[in-house]
Motif scaffolding. Structure first.
Motif, PDB file in Angstrom:
ATOM      1  N   VAL A 139      11.237  -4.526  -2.416  1.00 15.57           N
ATOM      2  CA  VAL A 139      10.405  -3.569  -3.164  1.00 15.57           C
ATOM      3  C   VAL A 139       8.911  -3.901  -3.046  1.00 15.57           C
ATOM      4  O   VAL A 139       8.071  -3.008  -3.087  1.00 15.57           O
ATOM      5  CB  VAL A 139      10.826  -3.497  -4.649  1.00 15.57           C
ATOM      6  N   GLY A 140       8.581  -5.181  -2.884  1.00 18.74           N
ATOM      7  CA  GLY A 140       7.173  -5.539  -2.732  1.00 18.74           C
ATOM      8  C   GLY A 140       6.582  -4.958  -1.460  1.00 18.74           C
ATOM      9  O   GLY A 140       5.441  -4.473  -1.452  1.00 18.74           O
ATOM     10  N   LEU A 141       7.353  -4.989  -0.374  1.00 16.85           N
ATOM     11  CA  LEU A 141       6.889  -4.418   0.886  1.00 16.85           C
ATOM     12  C   LEU A 141       6.741  -2.906   0.778  1.00 16.85           C
ATOM     13  O   LEU A 141       5.798  -2.318   1.317  1.00 16.85           O
ATOM     14  CB  LEU A 141       7.855  -4.777   2.010  1.00 16.85           C
ATOM     15  N   VAL A 142       7.679  -2.262   0.077  1.00 19.57           N
ATOM     16  CA  VAL A 142       7.602  -0.810  -0.107  1.00 19.57           C
ATOM     17  C   VAL A 142       6.369  -0.452  -0.935  1.00 19.57           C
ATOM     18  O   VAL A 142       5.621   0.469  -0.588  1.00 19.57           O
ATOM     19  CB  VAL A 142       8.882  -0.280  -0.776  1.00 19.57           C
ATOM     20  N   ALA A 143       6.141  -1.182  -2.026  1.00 15.17           N
ATOM     21  CA  ALA A 143       4.964  -0.921  -2.853  1.00 15.17           C
ATOM     22  C   ALA A 143       3.686  -1.098  -2.048  1.00 15.17           C
ATOM     23  O   ALA A 143       2.736  -0.311  -2.163  1.00 15.17           O
ATOM     24  CB  ALA A 143       4.965  -1.843  -4.071  1.00 15.17           C
ATOM     25  N   SER A 144       3.644  -2.121  -1.213  1.00 15.77           N
ATOM     26  CA  SER A 144       2.466  -2.373  -0.397  1.00 15.77           C
ATOM     27  C   SER A 144       2.232  -1.254   0.607  1.00 15.77           C
ATOM     28  O   SER A 144       1.099  -0.784   0.787  1.00 15.77           O
ATOM     29  CB  SER A 144       2.623  -3.710   0.327  1.00 15.77           C
ATOM     30  N   LYS A 145       3.303  -0.792   1.270  1.00 15.86           N
ATOM     31  CA  LYS A 145       3.178   0.286   2.247  1.00 15.86           C
ATOM     32  C   LYS A 145       2.677   1.568   1.588  1.00 15.86           C
ATOM     33  O   LYS A 145       1.803   2.271   2.122  1.00 15.86           O
ATOM     34  CB  LYS A 145       4.528   0.544   2.914  1.00 15.86           C
ATOM     35  N   MET A 146       3.248   1.903   0.434  1.00 19.49           N
ATOM     36  CA  MET A 146       2.847   3.135  -0.243  1.00 19.49           C
ATOM     37  C   MET A 146       1.431   3.032  -0.791  1.00 19.49           C
ATOM     38  O   MET A 146       0.678   3.998  -0.800  1.00 19.49           O
ATOM     39  CB  MET A 146       3.832   3.455  -1.370  1.00 19.49           C
ATOM     40  N   LYS A 147       1.046   1.849  -1.239  1.00 16.96           N
ATOM     41  CA  LYS A 147      -0.330   1.648  -1.708  1.00 16.96           C
ATOM     42  C   LYS A 147      -1.316   1.873  -0.578  1.00 16.96           C
ATOM     43  O   LYS A 147      -2.357   2.532  -0.745  1.00 16.96           O
ATOM     44  CB  LYS A 147      -0.475   0.243  -2.283  1.00 16.96           C
ATOM     45  N   GLU A 148      -1.002   1.345   0.600  1.00 16.57           N
ATOM     46  CA  GLU A 148      -1.885   1.530   1.740  1.00 16.57           C
ATOM     47  C   GLU A 148      -1.954   2.994   2.155  1.00 16.57           C
ATOM     48  O   GLU A 148      -3.021   3.501   2.521  1.00 16.57           O
ATOM     49  CB  GLU A 148      -1.388   0.687   2.921  1.00 16.57           C
ATOM     50  N   ARG A 149      -0.837   3.702   2.092  1.00 17.08           N
ATOM     51  CA  ARG A 149      -0.809   5.095   2.531  1.00 17.08           C
ATOM     52  C   ARG A 149      -1.545   6.015   1.564  1.00 17.08           C
ATOM     53  O   ARG A 149      -2.262   6.926   1.983  1.00 17.08           O
ATOM     54  CB  ARG A 149       0.648   5.540   2.677  1.00 17.08           C
ATOM     55  N   LEU A 150      -1.381   5.772   0.267  1.00 24.20           N
ATOM     56  CA  LEU A 150      -1.962   6.655  -0.745  1.00 24.20           C
ATOM     57  C   LEU A 150      -3.297   6.163  -1.277  1.00 24.20           C
ATOM     58  O   LEU A 150      -4.056   6.930  -1.854  1.00 24.20           O
ATOM     59  CB  LEU A 150      -1.003   6.796  -1.929  1.00 24.20           C
ATOM     60  N   TYR A 151      -3.556   4.892  -1.134  1.00 28.74           N
ATOM     61  CA  TYR A 151      -4.665   4.201  -1.777  1.00 28.74           C
ATOM     62  C   TYR A 151      -4.654   4.467  -3.285  1.00 28.74           C
ATOM     63  O   TYR A 151      -5.617   4.968  -3.877  1.00 28.74           O
ATOM     64  CB  TYR A 151      -6.017   4.552  -1.172  1.00 28.74           C
ATOM     65  N   ARG A 152      -3.535   4.128  -3.885  1.00 29.27           N
ATOM     66  CA  ARG A 152      -3.333   4.181  -5.331  1.00 29.27           C
ATOM     67  C   ARG A 152      -2.453   3.003  -5.725  1.00 29.27           C
ATOM     68  O   ARG A 152      -1.668   2.517  -4.904  1.00 29.27           O
ATOM     69  CB  ARG A 152      -2.651   5.492  -5.751  1.00 29.27           C
ATOM     70  N   PRO A 153      -2.564   2.538  -6.980  1.00 26.98           N
ATOM     71  CA  PRO A 153      -1.629   1.496  -7.414  1.00 26.98           C
ATOM     72  C   PRO A 153      -0.198   2.024  -7.359  1.00 26.98           C
ATOM     73  O   PRO A 153       0.055   3.180  -7.716  1.00 26.98           O
ATOM     74  CB  PRO A 153      -2.062   1.207  -8.862  1.00 26.98           C
ATOM     75  N   VAL A 154       0.735   1.201  -6.923  1.00 25.98           N
ATOM     76  CA  VAL A 154       2.128   1.631  -6.771  1.00 25.98           C
ATOM     77  C   VAL A 154       3.051   0.566  -7.335  1.00 25.98           C
ATOM     78  O   VAL A 154       2.856  -0.632  -7.100  1.00 25.98           O
ATOM     79  CB  VAL A 154       2.471   1.885  -5.286  1.00 25.98           C
TER      80      VAL A 154
END
Length: 259
Positions: A53-68
């Protein structure tokens, strides 16, 4: 042992990719329903693996530039969730969790972390209440200006600086990290050739306007299903190309726009 490690790593990559695809689909549905992704997305799937889940949160944060935040059952079928959070500059993720915990005692079982990353545990039944409290806190504290991603460049490299000496000097100048980022450069290049690598990555052969020899580049996640523009303005890092060896170097592209 090497074969076993390779199999484990391949399985982890497959799980990570499947979870990332699920997260992207969930965010796409949210954007259709509400016109925009949530200010601070809170993602959960009962089939997700807690170790990724940490990797998923990091990927989505980079894509959206929002806290995830991303959650998975602590074990298959468990009623306790393990969550991982990744943040952006200016939004202290651990302090945000502390604020939610202070306003809603008992909602979160435990949490910890720092400004950019945190972990937490909560009961599955409390996830809807937590998500509501989390979004309320995000709306109250997240300024729109914080949601504008910014890349800071160290400028352009000179034509003669695209060499192994400079690439190794940059590599060995670290360790790079929070508050001490690896140098990032930018410049305009002609695209001589390209090819997709895997499903999402893009391999490029570029020409610098003041350099005769072409340059190799890789843009992870850069393949969008169509040809790149013939001229690109790139933000990139210069690295030794150990795969080709010798004096080879490559540009690792962080961002690309038509020039």
């Amino acid at each position: 042992l090497a074969g076993i490690l390779n199999e484990i790593n391949a399985e982890r990559r497959a799980v990570q990719q499947a979870m990332t695809d699920d997260a992207e689909a969930a965010l796409a549905r949210a954007q259709v329903d509400h016109g925009a992704p949530p200010l601070a997305p809170c993602l959960f799937d009962p089939e997700w693996h807690p170790g990724v889940v940490g990797l998923v949160a990091s990927k989505m944060k980079e894509r959206l530039y929002r806290p995830v935040l991303a959650f998975a059952p602590a074990e298959p079928g468990a009623q306790v969730l393990r969550g991982s959070a990744r943040s952006i500059a200016g939004f202290h993720i651990r302090d945000a969790l502390a604020a939610v915990d202070a306003r809603h005692p008992g909602l979160v079982q435990r949490f910890g972390g720092h400004a950019m990353a945190a972990g937490l545990t909560l009961e599955l039944a409390k996830l809807p209440a937590f998500e509501q409290a989390w979004q309320e806190h995000a709306r109250a504290t997240l300024d729109d200006a914080l949601l504008q991603a910014e890349l800071l460049s160290d400028g352009e490299l000179l034509p003669q600086e695209f060499d192994r000496f400079h690439a190794e000097a940059l590599r060995d100048g670290g360790p790079w990290g929070q508050g001490f980022p690896e140098p990032l450069f930018d410049g305009c290049f002609e695209v001589l050739d390209y090819r997709p690598v895997g499903e999402r990555h893009l391999r490029l052969r570029l020409r610098h306007p003041d350099r005769r020899e072409p340059l190799a580049a890789i843009h992870f996640g850069g393949w969008q299903g169509s040809a790149p523009a013939p001229h690109l303005h790139l933000a990139y890092r210069l690295q030794p190309d150990d795969y080709r060896g010798g004096s080879a170097v490559q540009l690792v592209v962080e961002h690309a726009v038509p020039a």
